[in-house]
Design an enzyme around this catalytic site. Sequence first.
Site, PDB file in Angstrom:
ATOM      1  N   LYS A   1       0.861  -1.191   0.000  1.00 20.24           N
ATOM      2  CA  LYS A   1       0.000   0.000   0.000  1.00 20.24           C
ATOM      3  C   LYS A   1       0.889   1.230   0.000  1.00 20.24           C
ATOM      4  CE  LYS A   1      -4.445   1.003   0.348  1.00 20.24           C
ATOM      5  NZ  LYS A   1      -5.618   0.170   0.010  1.00 20.24           N
TER       6      LYS A   1
ATOM      7  N   ASP B   1      -7.088   4.449  -4.412  1.00 23.59           N
ATOM      8  CA  ASP B   1      -7.722   4.303  -3.100  1.00 23.59           C
ATOM      9  C   ASP B   1      -8.319   5.696  -2.851  1.00 23.59           C
ATOM     10  OD1 ASP B   1      -7.645   2.170  -0.691  1.00 23.59           O
ATOM     11  OD2 ASP B   1      -7.527   4.152   0.211  1.00 23.59           O
TER      12      ASP B   1
HETATM   13  N1  GLU Z   1      -7.413   0.314  -2.780  1.00 19.35           N
HETATM   14  C1  GLU Z   1      -8.159  -0.868  -3.044  1.00 19.35           C
HETATM   15  C2  GLU Z   1      -8.114  -1.782  -1.852  1.00 19.35           C
HETATM   16  O1  GLU Z   1      -8.117  -1.305  -0.742  1.00 19.35           O
HETATM   17  C3  GLU Z   1      -7.756  -1.524  -4.355  1.00 19.35           C
HETATM   18  C4  GLU Z   1      -6.311  -1.921  -4.475  1.00 19.35           C
HETATM   19  C5  GLU Z   1      -5.899  -2.387  -5.858  1.00 19.35           C
HETATM   20  O2  GLU Z   1      -6.721  -2.469  -6.751  1.00 19.35           O
HETATM   21  O3  GLU Z   1      -4.706  -2.693  -5.991  1.00 19.35           O
HETATM   22  O4  GLU Z   1      -8.116  -2.985  -1.915  1.00 19.35           O
END
Ligand code: GLU
Length: 458
Positions: A138, A178
């Site tokens: 992340k 996100d």
């Molecule tokens: N931000 C989204 C999550 O919390 C998607 C992450 C992504 O697609 O890599 O899972």
Amino acid sequence: MPKYPTEASSAAISTALDSLRAEVLRRNPGEPEFHQALNEVLDSLAPLLAARPELLDAGLLERIVEPERQIMFRVPWQDDAGVTRVNRGFRVEFNSALGPYKGGLRFHPSVNLGVVKFLGFEQIFKNALTGLSIGGGKGGSDFDPRGRSDAEVMRFCQSFMTELYRHIGEHTDVPAGDIGVGGREIGYLFGQYRRITNRWEAGVLTGKGLGWGGSNVRAEATGYGNVLFAAEMLAKRGEDFEGQQVVVSGSGNVAIYSIEKAQALGAHVLTASDSAGYVVDEKGIDVELLKEIKEVERARISEYAVRRGGSARYVSGGQVWDVPADVALPSATQNELGADSAATLVRGGVKAVSEGANMPCTPQAVEILRENGVAFGPGKAANAGGVATSALEMRQNAARDSWDFAEVEDRLRTIMRGIHDTAYETSEKYGAPGDYVLGANIAGFERVAEAMTAQGLI
Ligand code: GLU
């Protein structure tokens, strides 16, 4: 020599988990969200460790709570008035046992290392639950896109990628969106990556535009997936969405597509919100108007009540949980639904709560829902449709292919049903049928733990 007794007694397990907890707190001070996410996982693992004590060996738990790599960097950029601004960028590459690090970027003033670590830690198990080949990571920045011009957002994204590009790649680490990072930001980030590397490497980012390597359904996937997960939980109780009163918090990508899918399944969705307040619409939220206000105009939710007229009212400062409903879909941000709100929802007769956001319910709220027999879908299972569809985007990119909307949605539906069933069956196997928190944590952890064990001490 194994560090723990082979016949692990429950006392030995709780001692091992407690000492790990203490050690993580000592080494990661001032990161309450990370501690919260960690505790939720560790609290679930005791029955698994009792059945498979070998998982306590080889420092597996000690390794899994420590990110493989943490990157922090300066992001200088110039605003429209020519003033130099400096933000902080993060990418936490938490675990790559199952595939390249995968997870979104969050641009929001609340972002700090502890928040990114909580999100990255959740992402490991979420991604494992999808059954696809994606590790957990992340990133983000404390940059606040609100009120910034397109040109400012572009300059910020270009500066952010000017550092990030050296750490990512289709086989290494694949960021996506996100909070605060949508199609516009992914476009600017992709453009800068392409320019610096001189590579048209579609699989380096997901959430791309449909005309340049993006996947159908990716924009809708997190919200659609959450409603599909909630529908599976309702089906276990012999119910469906038809005619249910639903409250949704938030008005970003997850909230909008949760509303759209719940309505498509016949639900009556009453609310949407932002950080300043919420709207209640007795006729049901007009999702096209909501999209226009939030996605095109980037205006406040109060504007919805002004434009919608009679059926909608705006409540300044309040929370949607005060509106009685059968199903609640928290889709805004972490810790937005606390104990009091959970008690209010229970009094209002709520049957199911499914987390569209990451960790929106506090541990105390989850406890209250659990005690009152409410079906509870934890984010790492319920909102995994977004990242799962990102993995489908990567698959299309690798094959230089593109699937139509129906095909991707079909695959999303199968994946969400699979996640639901895996979590449910695991909860049954470990003596807590219907405890999706326990089921999701154990099933996700087991898959990662097996891959880490097979790959040796790294
Ligand atoms: N931000 C989204 C999550 O919390 C998607 C992450 C992504 O697609 O890599 O899972």
